[in-house]
Every structure is written in C-alpha cells, then in structure tokens.
Design an enzyme around this catalytic site. Structure first.
Site, PDB file in Angstrom:
ATOM      1  N   ALA B 112     -16.257   1.607   5.075  1.00  0.00           N
ATOM      2  CA  ALA B 112     -17.715   2.134   4.128  1.00  0.00           C
ATOM      3  C   ALA B 112     -17.320   2.268   2.769  1.00  0.00           C
ATOM      4  CB  ALA B 112     -18.135   3.685   4.889  1.00  0.00           C
ATOM      5  N   LEU B 114     -14.779   3.978   1.481  1.00  0.00           N
ATOM      6  CA  LEU B 114     -14.117   5.213   1.197  1.00  0.00           C
ATOM      7  C   LEU B 114     -12.923   5.425   1.441  1.00  0.00           C
ATOM      8  CD1 LEU B 114     -17.199   7.562   2.453  1.00  0.00           C
ATOM      9  CD2 LEU B 114     -16.585   6.624   0.244  1.00  0.00           C
ATOM     10  N   SER B 117      -8.810   3.605   5.734  1.00  0.00           N
ATOM     11  CA  SER B 117      -7.441   3.276   6.266  1.00  0.00           C
ATOM     12  C   SER B 117      -6.360   3.653   5.532  1.00  0.00           C
ATOM     13  CB  SER B 117      -7.450   1.723   6.665  1.00  0.00           C
ATOM     14  OG  SER B 117      -7.447   1.134   5.185  1.00  0.00           O
ATOM     15  N   ALA B 118      -6.338   3.739   4.125  1.00  0.00           N
ATOM     16  CA  ALA B 118      -5.373   4.101   3.213  1.00  0.00           C
ATOM     17  C   ALA B 118      -5.086   5.610   3.414  1.00  0.00           C
ATOM     18  CB  ALA B 118      -5.519   4.065   1.775  1.00  0.00           C
ATOM     19  N   ASP B 160      -6.206   2.619  -3.345  1.00  0.00           N
ATOM     20  CA  ASP B 160      -6.572   3.422  -2.291  1.00  0.00           C
ATOM     21  C   ASP B 160      -5.332   4.540  -1.829  1.00  0.00           C
ATOM     22  OD1 ASP B 160      -8.702   2.274  -2.357  1.00  0.00           O
ATOM     23  OD2 ASP B 160      -9.074   1.765  -0.311  1.00  0.00           O
TER      24      ASP B 160
END
Lengths: 330, 330
Positions: B112, B114, B117-118, B160
């Site tokens: 999304a 935001l 994953s990071a 990220d």
C-alpha cells in the site's frame, strides 16, 4: 425582414488558465451552434428572448436603460445584458435606432466552458448587423462581439468570440492574436459535461493567488503548459493522435496542480481513459463544466457511454470548419 | 531466548517518483508497527510465519535452498523471501547456523506504499540479530535490511529501511542519503487506503517512458517536485501547516501529470479536501495504495470519516519518533 445567423461553440484543447499569463492556447470550434434571429419591430423597443438562459424582456427608453422582464425574474436583466450590449453596438454603428425582436436558440450548454455566451454574441452581431444594413465582415462581427465581452467581463482574452467567428482550429496567444491551424485529420473528440457550473472569475483568481504565493512553483508549471501547446501543434501537424492524448493527460495534471480540477471532472476524465480514450482533460475554467476526451477512430461511442455512465452528459465534438454564418433570411 | 523487535511504517509526504531522478523526498515514520519475534529451534531449520502476507513455511538444507510451504501455497516462498534473506544475512554475519522460528505480526497494510516489507525486514534484522548474539547497531540493522531489499528489488532507494530503522522525519536524496529533520509540531495526518494494490515497478517504468518521450515536459515537472520538497522543509521548520497543505495539493497534481494517480485515489483525495483538509495527495507509487491528508488541529476525525465514506480505510498517522526497537526479550 427576419435574419437568422448561427455561430459555433468552442472547446479549449490545450492552455486554459495558462493563456492568462501569456502562454499559447489551442482552441477548436465545435459543431454545436447558437442561433439568433432578428427582425424589426414597430415600437422602437428591443425585445430579447433567450430560452437557453431562461430569460426574456423588453429594453426601451433613452439609451435602452429601462428594462422590463417577461420571464426569468430578477436575474433576467443580467442574463440578457451581453446580447443587449451587442445590439446597442450594432445600432450605434448603423446609426439606426430601430426596434428589434431578438430570439436566441442555442444548443450549447450554458456556463460549461464551451463559449456559449460568445457564440450568442457573435450570432447576434451577424443577425442584427444584417437587419440594420451593416452587412458586417467577419472582422467587424468579431469586434462587435468582443466589445460586448469587454463590457461584461473586463479584459477577456478575445479567444471565445474569435473561434465562434472564424471556426476551425486556432492557436491563440495573448497580445499576438489568433493563428489558424490546418488540421489534416478530424479529431475524434467527446465532450463530457459535469452539469455543474462554477465561477470562471473565482477559478482564475484562485490560480493567481497560488502563483503569487508560490511563484517558483507555479511559474514553471505555466511554462510547461506553454510547451505542451507547442508540442500539440506539432502532433496535430503530423496527425499523431497518441501524442495528443498523452499531452492532454499531462496538461490535465498541471491543471489539477494549480487547483482547478474537481472530483466530478476527475470522474469523467478517468471514465474516458478507462474506456480507451487516448487522453482526457478538463476544458475551460474547471471546477465543474466540461472535460474533453480524444479517442481512437471508432472509439467515440464507447467513451461517450462511459462518460454517461459516470454521470456526465456526453456528445461528440465535430470541428465546425465554418464559423459564424447567415442561416436564413426572409 | 525469544526476542521481539518492532519497526514503524512510513509515509512519503513529498517527492515520491521524483526521488528516482535525484530530487529530494520528505518521509515520515508512522506509528504503525511490524513486530517480529525470533527464537532458536533445535532442528536447524528456519521456520517463518507471516500472517500479514498469508504465508508460512520451512527453509532447510544447504544454503536454505529447500522450501516447504505450510500455508500460502505456491505464493508462500516468494512472499517469505525478503524475511529469509535478512535471516541468512544475520546468520552469515554471526557465523552461527542456528535454526530459528520467526513470527511476523504486522499492523501495516501490505503493498500500500507504507513500507510494510521494509519494516518487517528491519524488525527481523533486530530480532534475529539479538538472538544470534550480533547485537547490531541501528546502522548495522539498516544495512542488513537494505541488503535484503537489494536482493529482492534490484536497486531500491534505501529510504524505506532507513525510515523504519531511524524513525522521525527524514529528507532523502539519492546518492546523498538521509538528513533527519526536527519537527516543531506534530502533523495532523490521516492516511487513506484505497485497498487496491498496484505494481510499483510498473508505475516507475511508466514515468520513465513518459520522461523519455517528453523530456522537455517531464524533466521540468521533476524539478518542480524537488522545489516543492525544499519549500515543504521550510514550511515544516516554521510550522506553517497551511503552506504544507498547499504544497501537497500541487505535488498531487504533478503526480497526476506523470500518470500515477487513479480514480480511487482522487476519490479519497477530494473527500479529504472537501472535509476541510489543508491538503491531500497520493503517497507512494500511486495507481492504488494510499493517500495522505493534512488537517487542521482537531480536523482529523472529520477527514477520516469522509475518507471512510468515500470507500477508503482511514487511520491517523502519528509520527513514530522512535524507529526500530526491542520490545521484549525472554
């Protein structure tokens, strides 16, 4: 003698708003016309009937200062004023204080950014000019309509009466006037009307405020707008519809950046793009009013249906090669 | 020993997409966290369970090349890969081939924009690093997560994992790294999620194609994007929320111009603006994903409701002053 003249609507393909700051705009006359019929009347009064704005009434007395509304109530005088100003100008030029019946019939949506009032003014100038024995040239018709616009709007660009008078496709730049463009191909264009009217003056003022607050951001946006118009002229000359569509999409984003788009416009713009339009953008002042989509040849119906399903009123915009013309004389 | 670490989500306030071409971006850590718990297991396997992506399974054998899905089917391996890469990196650095159970619990919406994953990668590095006696510094956690991102994404910007590691608000420019910004005021921000996931890679590639086709238009748009970020840093320093809102609106229009907005995003953006937001824009790659709105103090509830009524999922975005942290150790 009763003379009917007509003049076409317009659609701004590129450069609205940015044109105020000296950037070029690309405008096309659209085969939707305002018809104005004029005939003499014996009592010296000016009777104007304009059903498209829901108003009619009588002007009389010294300098036509007395107004009596027939329909339209308190709003009638304001709505008929632009037509009356053209009539006054025609009477002044002809030196004849003839009474006239003036009937407006227009298929152009009002206050939708399609130049309805300019088309009415141009057709009025042609029709009244003929009845008053002025037999005005196109240039003279343009000037009469432009004078009327000046009285009403202050300092209009003059592009609306120009495109209604001359027809076809024009490039316009403030201070340089119009330059006709010869199109190789008919552009498959659909216009979608949100049905919402907004104040052009407020929208223009909003862009000006933003420019004054953030000159280092807004001034380069205007410059890019000018480059888009220049690229569009090249794409028109080579008949490159795909490039024109891309340029419309970029132009729309810049108009969104300066704050003149709206959700109703975005709905129609994305409906058109998702139905296969090569490009789509708001046209005119924005806020409400209309958007315009360029489709592939054969794609008009699908895009028009998508716009209607998204809540807009859609119609195909064929180029009006001819501008103002006398339709009937009897 | 079981160690739980957490790391926050991020929201890009200014400069997404333009950051790819060297312009500065402004990014804030958001108090929505991914939690990762790690504990040793006896059989030498790596078991990863990540309910937020609906996948779990076992890695074993030479170089952890054997994968056996528990849930998530054929997609499980691809979805767990970023976590496994961080674990591998932590094991390599520690020199210990310890078996591990890794459990991910995340409140960050996936795909999304935001930084889900990071955040998971950063929390994994902190948690596994501690279990493996690496006791990594923030810089080392950042590097482990960044290495994982490189394996997965090729050449990610690195922003990220940076914001998830360090928290707060950062200015980032490719090749120059991050610069922390000290905010005087808490920004009243609402994030609205369209619930639609799109491919970041496709959107980035689309902007690149447009830039290659129309360099004279797109390059100056990128430059204006960079100026917006610079203006936004000034507005943050003086606590000028109204200016920040205006800058968000202009930025959104430029993102629309380069083709990364969409009707679902526009719906939420205009819903927020009409509910009194000072500004609203898409955040992240665009297409679908999220938008972010800045409100007046006290305006959060009204704007959040408007976003929900327009079909989005809304939540207040409080700055996560702290980045990655150990939550529990037992």
């Amino acid at each position: 003698m009763r003379v009917t003249a007509s003049a076409p609507a317009k659609v701004i393909l590129f450069g609205e708003h940015f044109v105020v700051y000296g950037e070029p705009a690309l405008v096309m006359a659209v085969e939707r016309r305002a018809y104005v019929s004029t005939e003499p009347r014996a009592d010296g009064k000016i009777y104007i009937r304009a059903e498209n704005v829901g108003a009619s009434g009588y002007y009389s007395g010294e300098g036509l200062r007395t107004f009596e509304a027939e329909t339209g109530g308190a709003e009638a005088q304001r709505r008929l004023e632009p037509i009356k100003v053209v009539i006054e100008e025609a009477r002044r030029l002809s030196g004849k204080n003839l009474g006239l019946n003036v009937t407006v019939e227009s298929a152009i949506p009002v206050a939708a950014g399609l130049g309805s009032s300019a088309a009415v003014a141009v057709a009025t100038a042609a029709s009244a000019g003929r009845v008053l024995d002025l037999n005005p040239s196109r240039e003279e018709i343009y000037r009469m309509a432009y004078e009327a616009e000046k009285v009403i709007h202050g300092t209009p660009s003059g592009i609306d009466p120009a495109i209604s008078t001359y027809g076809g496709t024009l490039m316009y730049r403030r201070g340089e006037g119009v330059q006709p463009l010869a199109l190789k191909v008919e552009l498959p264009l659909v216009i979608g009307n949100t049905g919402l009217s907004r104040s052009t003056g407020d929208l223009v003022a909003g862009v000006r405020r933003l420019k004054e607050k953030y000159p280092s951001l807004v001034e380069p946006i205007l410059k890019i707008g000018g480059k888009i118009t220049a690229e569009a002229v090249k794409a028109l000359e080579t008949g490159n519809l795909e490039a024109l569509g891309n340029l419309m999409n970029i132009n729309h984003g810049l108009l969104s950046a300066v704050g003149v788009s709206s959700l109703p416009l975005e709905r129609l713009v994305y409906a058109a793009r998702m139905a296969g339009a090569l490009g789509a953008k708001l046209t005119g002042a924005g806020g409400g009013g209309c958007m315009v989509a360029l489709t592939e040849a054969g794609g008009l119906g699908k895009v028009a249906r998508a716009i209607e399903e998204a809540g807009g009123e859609a119609f195909t915009a064929t180029t009006a090669k001819e501008g103002v013309r006398i339709e009937e004389e009897r």
